[in-house]
Structures are given as C-alpha cells and as structure tokens.
Design an enzyme around this catalytic site. Structure first.
Site, PDB file in Angstrom:
ATOM      1  N   THR A 120      -9.969  14.842   2.640  1.00  0.00           N
ATOM      2  CA  THR A 120     -10.055  15.383   1.287  1.00  0.00           C
ATOM      3  C   THR A 120     -11.336  16.170   1.068  1.00  0.00           C
ATOM      4  OG1 THR A 120      -8.743  13.565   0.417  1.00  0.00           O
ATOM      5  CG2 THR A 120     -10.087  14.758  -1.158  1.00  0.00           C
ATOM      6  N   GLY A 131     -14.298   7.316   2.430  1.00  0.00           N
ATOM      7  CA  GLY A 131     -14.621   5.907   2.570  1.00  0.00           C
ATOM      8  C   GLY A 131     -15.428   5.625   3.822  1.00  0.00           C
ATOM      9  N   GLN A 155       8.591 -12.426 -24.486  1.00  0.00           N
ATOM     10  CA  GLN A 155       7.817 -12.644 -23.268  1.00  0.00           C
ATOM     11  C   GLN A 155       8.709 -12.548 -22.040  1.00  0.00           C
ATOM     12  OE1 GLN A 155       4.672 -12.672 -23.605  1.00  0.00           O
ATOM     13  NE2 GLN A 155       3.604 -13.962 -22.137  1.00  0.00           N
ATOM     14  N   GLU A 208      -3.928   8.845  -0.414  1.00  0.00           N
ATOM     15  CA  GLU A 208      -2.807   8.943   0.540  1.00  0.00           C
ATOM     16  C   GLU A 208      -1.659   9.772  -0.042  1.00  0.00           C
ATOM     17  OE1 GLU A 208      -2.620   7.970   3.729  1.00  0.00           O
ATOM     18  OE2 GLU A 208      -4.689   7.304   3.602  1.00  0.00           O
TER      19      GLU A 208
END
Length: 701
Positions: free
Chosen positions: A185, A224, A383, A474
């Site tokens: 990237t 990363g 719920q 990704e």
C-alpha cells in the site's frame, strides 16, 4: 358513552403500569448493597416453562463437530497464554508498551510454546488459520502481527519466490530472526495495486535493482512491522528495464522485491531508507505500522521474487506468462491467503461478541409480570430479535469459512486454474461480507448489553476498534464485492458461450429457466412450516434473487454501455452490482450451512444446527422481503408467515442459546469480559472496580 368508558379503562391501566414501573425503578435505586449477594449468581435458563423444539443440546458433540481436528492446537494456544498472565494485554496500555508486549507475545508463542505457524502456511493451511483464529482471540494485534510475519511477509517469499529464496529465508522467518513487512500500500494507491508508483530499475552495470520513491504519493503507508521491529520488507514496485530505443526504460509491471530495511546486528535503519511511525490508531495499536520512503536503495538482482517473472544478468526479461495483466493476476492470486485469514478471524471476533452479549443477556434480569420475579432480558422478544439471528449467522459464517479454507488448501496443493479462480472470488466475497456484518454486529452487541457494554473491561470497545480495519485492509470491501460481481457477469457470459462452470457457480446454469421462470402461483402462497423450513425452498429463494439480480444488471449494463461506455455504465449500476455480489455470497453461505447440517453425525447436534440454519435463511429472506414481493415470488400471506416463523424460531433458538454459545468452546480466559463469565460474573465484575466480596468485608470488620 362506551368510548368514554374505554378511555377511562385505558387510562387506568396505563396509570397502574406507570406506577408499577416507578416502584420497580425505585427499588433499583434504593436497594441497599448489603442485600445483594452475587457470589452464586449463575446464567439463567430462560423460557424454562415454554415448550421447546429441542430439549437439550449435546454441547461437547457439537463443539467437536465445529472445531474438528484442529481443536488441540487451539487449546495449546489458549493454555499457554492462560499460564502467562504477564503476556495478557491489560485494558489500559500505551501504544509503545502494547507494541513491545505484542512482540513478546509472538516470541513466547514461537519460542516457548513451540508453536511454529510458518511451517503450516504451505504444509497445512487449515491448521495455520486455526492457530491464527486462536491467537487473534488472545489479542487481535497479536493476530495481525503474526499474519504480517508469516502470511504476508513470509507468504510472499515462499509463494512469489523460488527455491533460492525459500532456502535463504525460511528458517529466519520461521524463528523470528528475520522479522519482516509487506510493503504494498502507498499513500496514494491502495486497492489499485497496478497503479503503484514505487519503481525498481535494473542496473546492468552493477547487477542490482535500484528502488526509488518518485514522489510523496508513492510513500509506502500503513506497513505493519515497519515502525519498530521489521528488518526486511517485500516491496511491490514497477519493474523498469533499460532499453536501447528512445523510451529509455520499459515498464514490465508490478513485481515484488526483498528489501532489507534495518541492519540485522545493530537494528539501525539502512542508508537510503526513511522509516516513520504512522502513530496511534483507532485500534490494533500493538502493531507498529510505519511509512517507508526509498532513495536509490540498491538490492541484488536475486532479491527479485521471480516465480512469475525474472531478469537475467544481461537485463533480459523472461516469464512463462505472456502479458503484464496475466503476471499481475498470478501474483495477486498467490496472496489471497490474507483474505482467507481475515474472513476466518472475523468470524472469531463475532463468536466472542455474541458469546459475551448472550451470556450477559441470560444473566441480567429486568422487569417482569406484576408480583413475580424479574426475568432475563433474553426473554424479551426485542433482545431475541437482535441476538438470535446474529448467533445463527456466526454458525453460518463458521461453516462457510471452513469450506473456504478447505478449498484454499486444495488450491495450494493442486494449483488447478479453476480452483484458483474460485478461491479468488470466494475469498474476496466472504472477506467483504463477513467483516461488514461483524462490524455492524459489534455495535448491536454493545447496545444489547446496555451501560455495562460500555465498560472497557467488557471488551466491546476494543473488539469494535480492533476489528474495524478488517473492512479495509487486504482489499476494501466495496472493491472486493465489485470483483465478485465482475466474476459473476463473466460466468454469466460464458454460460451463453458454452463454457464450463465451477461447482460454486452451478446454479447459474438454471438462471434463465428454473429461477427466472414465472413463479408458480401455487407455491408462492404456500405458508406451512414444513415448506418454509425446507432447505430446497430456502436455497431456491436465495438463488432466485441472485439470478434475477444478475440478469437485470446485465441488461442495464448493456443499455448504459451504448451511451456511457464501460466505466460509466459500471458506475451507473454500482449499487445494483454490490447487491448482486452480496446476494451471491449469501447463497454460498446458506448452501455450505445446509451441507454442514446434513453432514453432522450426531442427531441432537444436527437438530440444533437445523434450527439455527432455518433462522439464518428465513431471517435473510424476511430482511429482503420487498424484493420477493415485488417479483411475486412470495405472496402477502406467505410473507406474513415467514415473519411469524422468524420470530418463533428466534424464540426457540433463545431456549438453547446458552448451549449454542458454549459450543464455541471459548474459555473464560479468552472471552475475558466479566459479564460473560460462566459463573460468579457479578462478583468478578464488582471486584474488578475495587469492591471486596461480602465475606471479605465481614472478615475485615
């Protein structure tokens, strides 16, 4: 007069209701703490007096069926971190501390626990993804850091390189000596990988490639492992070769190169490389994301990952793939493992969130009939409406991603072109669909737990923040869904040209006949439970919708192409195309869920899976009931019957909700939220904020 009396009765009833509610709220406010004894409070069995379709669930058998042969390796991960409290991520931690802890966690996993994930990337991908899911459950920063090291950096070396690269780098990557990055990237380019601007120019005089960042937009961004720990990077750049004509250089397309970024001994950043820290993020702050700029960085010619294209000593280019586009497709095809891992890990996030929300909803009591004990909040239909379809989806996604992992494993061993294409599309679609659904569900789970869902210790905030980026990296989800739609249209065209269809697309063979024929005026009105719970009806409904969307978007694209051209027509129909892709992925998920139900060997577990599979299918149909009504696939009476059955199935799933989340087999040290503890939840929650148990208080006084 009658109307006046009715108004009085209604007003009286409302007054009684308001008074009862005020009284109950007052009790909440003034009840002395000493009266409350939470030490033995257990999860409630809700709906105990209601008739159940399933009386009990064999949790052990269901868990064994779901987790399969990789249960042991996941247990090994859980047990290791449970014995190392010093490696458990605290609720409040600085970015720098989190990064160092994350590195210690990864080192401990590999060197102390003896778990070597890299060996399974090639040998047993399913086992690798099982480890990744378990590691992510410990800390999602750790899961991503492990994925960068082994799936992205390591995977690029072994999948895009050749034997010389594996021989040189495998052991160092495996034992963490060669920590690395995946530098694809750029600041200006992410999803459009073919538009990357970083260049690698071959210098035939020195037999080297020269890596350059030509402008600020080409700075590698969000990389990363780059900011602190990385020593190498797989850098994606345009390969430029000298020519003898006026052009000077020939662009051979995007290739991958191994670029050292730090000295192996001193860890100092190497000359010509700038590394900057991308800083604090919304989530995943245990991952050290950085930005990289290259200024005439020279690397040996052997550092080209040359599986799909090579450069000789004299600067000649060779490849067994004839065009730039084919080489690019082959390169990206080898990197789909990242998407497979994200889809699988996202299901892991959903399981944790659903487990916390449902266990708390069974535990928490609120209101109820007059002069009777309060009931659990999961006994409320609202719920159930929030959480039961979500629980069914977690199961559906589990089996769909397991199937994807199996297909990916077959692809890695067979290299079959048809399976490669199938995995590419399925991984894109499932990654996009599952991560988007999970992201929305995390907010719903937080809200379903009220104020206690807002406490950081109960994890919804961390889960939501850490998972949020799953929708982007990704491959951006919107872009990935367009890839699915494009492949659907390609298959649709091939159908008319007599081409073969892969197994995943078989139902398209009938798209112009069975699914797009005029709906049967009798079956559109059938509303019996047996019919609506028939898996064939459910599959037909999903596939009818997909086939109709495919046919109509093909017509629209053809119409707009004449005036707007290809790009303009696609953009004009973009929302239609995204809906088509989602519909197709839902069809695939349902088909895999039905297969899993039918293959379940234990009768009790099979019945439970059938119940939640029916809820998954019918809830999806009901959520898009307008589409089915508009094309007369479902008559009004049938639509109402579907709605009622969804509510009834939600109620029935609620009755076994505890057993269904227990079958995920997530120990308390993995879920970690005090409100999700299987026993003494309130005691642990109050102790967390500093209260002593009543026994300890009494002893001290």
């Amino acid at each position: 007069m009658e109307g006046h009396n009715l108004d009085q009765i209604q007003t009286g009833d409302e007054s009684q209701t308001i008074a009862r509610r005020v009284q109950r709220l007052t009790l909440h406010l003034i009840a002395p703490i000493a009266v409350a004894d939470y030490s033995n409070l257990q999860l409630l069995t809700c709906g105990g007096r209601a008739k159940k379709l399933i009386n009990n669930v064999n949790t052990g058998a269901l868990s064994d069926y779901m987790r399969g042969k990789y249960r042991d390796i996941q247990e090994k991960v859980y047990d290791y971190f449970n014995t190392r409290p010093d490696l458990q991520t605290p609720i409040e931690i600085s970015t720098d501390q989190h990064r160092q802890l994350c590195m210690r966690q990864l080192t401990g996993l590999v060197k102390e626990a003896g778990i070597r994930p890299f060996r399974y990337v090639l040998e047993d991908p399913a086992k690798y993804f099982a480890i990744l899911e378990a590691v992510g459950s410990v800390d999602f920063s750790l899961g991503i850091k492990m994925g960068v090291q082994y799936s992205l950096w390591g995977g690029s070396v072994i999948n895009l390189g050749t034997k010389k690269h594996r021989d040189k780098y495998f052991d160092g990557i495996d034992n963490l000596e060669y920590l690395g990055c995946f530098a694809m990237t750029e600041l200006h380019h992410g999803s459009n990988v073919q538009g990357l601007q970083t260049v690698a120019t071959f210098d035939p005089i020195t037999d080297e490639f020269v890596i350059d960042t030509p402008n600020d937009g080409a700075i590698k961004w969000w990389i990363g492992n780059a900011a602190v720990h990385g020593k190498f990077a797989t850098v994606f750049a345009k390969l430029m070769l000298p020519t003898h004509d006026v052009k000077g250089l020939s662009d051979m397309g995007v290739h991958a190169f191994i670029v050292p970024i730090r000295d192996l001994r001193t860890h100092q950043v190497l000359p010509g490389i700038e590394v900057h820290d991308c800083g604090h993020k919304i989530g995943l702050n245990g991952v050290d994301n950085g930005a990289l700029r290259f200024r005439s960085v020279r690397i040996p010619r052997d550092n080209l990952l040359n599986r799909f294209g090579d450069v000789s000593r004299d600067g000649k280019y060779s490849s067994n793939l004839p065009t730039i586009n084919k080489r690019f497709a082959a390169t990206l095809g080898e990197l789909v493992g990242g998407r497979v891992g994200l889809a699988s890990s996202s299901v892991g996030v959903l399981k944790i969130a659903v487990t916390i929300a449902i266990r708390y909803s069974l535990l928490r009591q609120q209101f109820g009939p007059p002069k009777q004990p309060e009931i659990s909040i999961l006994d409320y239909q609202s719920q159930q409406h929030k959480l039961m379809p979500m629980l069914a989806s977690a199961y559906a996604f589990h089996f769909a991603t397991l199937s994807l992992v199996d297909k990916y494993s077959v692809m890695k061993s067979s290299h079959d072109d048809e399976i490669v294409g199938d995995v590419h599309t399925l991984s894109a679609g499932l990654k996009a669909y599952v991560t988007s659904y999970t992201a929305k569900s995390l907010s719903v789970c937080r809200e379903a737990c009220g104020g206690h869902g807002y406490a950081a210790v109960n994890r919804f905030g961390t889960l939501r923040n850490d998972h949020d980026i799953f929708q982007t990296f990704e491959g951006d989800n919107t872009v990935l869904l367009q890839q699915v739609a494009a492949d659907l249209l390609k298959k649709y065209k091939e159908k008319f040209q007599g081409g073969t269809l892969a197994v995943t697309w078989n139902y398209l063979r009938d798209s112009m006949s069975k699914y797009l024929s005029q709906p049967n005026p009798v079956t559109v009105r059938w509303e019996g439970e047996d019919h609506l719970r028939d898996p064939q009806f459910q599959l037909d409904a999903f596939r009818y919708r997909t086939s109709r969307l495919l046919q109509t978007v093909a017509v629209r694209l053809n119409k707009h192409y004449k005036t707007l051209g290809g790009f303009g027509a696609w953009n004009r129909c973009l929302n239609h195309l995204l809906t088509l892709a989602e519909s197709h992925i839902e069809s695939v998920i349902l088909a895999k869920f039905i297969e899993a139900v039918q293959s379940c060997p234990e009768e009790n577990s099979r019945a439970a899976l059938k119940l939640i599979c029916d809820l998954y299918a019918l809830d999806r149909i009901w959520k898009d009931i307008g589409t089915y009504r508009n094309v007369d696939f479902v008559a009004p009476n049938k639509a109402k019957a579907i709605h009622k059955l969804v509510e009834y199935l939600s109620f029935q799933v609620k009755n076994i909700a505890k057993e269904l989340v227990d079958a995920f087999d997530l120990p308390d040290n993995v879920t970690r939220a005090p409100i999700a503890m299987q026993s003494e939840a309130y005691a642990q929650y109050t102790q967390f904020v500093g209260f002593q148990t009543q026994e300890a208080t009494a002893a001290n006084t």
